[in-house]
Design a protein around this motif. Structure first.
Motif: not given
Length: 179
Positions: A37-50
């Motif tokens: 899980i990698d959520v960044s409000t600065a870049s408005q990105t939510a990434r989930f590896g699995a």
């Protein structure tokens, strides 16, 4: 001044079940593991590896009045206000997988009632990206009504502004009376 902070990590849930008020099952799973899980409000990105579901069970019922489960349980809400940037969040999922899942539907609005099920659902979707024009890959296998081999393979991009799909669906040995 408020500075956005990232959220990273992993999470797991076991033994989840959601039911309608009459006790009818809607969705359940034995396990859900989310890693990378990698959520960044600065870049408005939510990434989930699995994201991995174990024994996901989804049940849909169309009642006698023709209302689907979603029609009965969802409460209409006013549209959420856009954030200050007006930009949509980017959602990325490297791998979404299913192990021994079930999808069942029952239509009580038809006479006789119609029941359909997909069982032993296994497979994965990879490289899902809401901002990419390149679609994700899908490879699922299951059994329809517990006996007829069923598979879906191909590409799709369900999160795109204009969703797209290019799928090959294969069903073998299913009795015509079921259709």
């Amino acid at each position: 001044h408020c500075y956005p902070s990232p959220l990273t990590g992993s999470s797991a849930i076991t033994g989840f079940a959601m039911r309608e008020t009459d006790g009818a099952p809607i969705v359940a799973f034995a396990g859900l593991d989310v890693s990378g899980i990698d959520v960044s409000t600065a870049s408005q990105t939510a990434r989930f590896g699995a994201i991995a579901f174990d024994q996901l069970a989804v049940n849909g019922v169309v009642d006698e009045q023709g209302r689907h489960t979603g029609d009965r349980i969802l409460v209409p809400v006013a549209a959420a206000a856009d954030d200050e940037s007006g930009e949509a969040w980017r959602v990325l999922v490297d791998r979404l997988s299913f192990s021994n899942g079930t999808v069942e539907t029952l239509n009580r609005a038809l006479s006789p009632n119609f029941r359909f099920g997909i069982y032993q659902l296994n497979g994965a979707m990879t490289n899902l990206d809401s901002a990419s024009k390149k679609p994700a890959s899908l490879d699922l296998s299951a059994k329809v009504d517990k006996y007829a081999p069923f598979s879906v393979k191909g590409t799709l991009n369900p999160l795109a502004a204009k969703p797209q799909a290019d799928l090959v669906v294969h069903l073998e040995g299913y009795e015509m009376t079921g259709l």
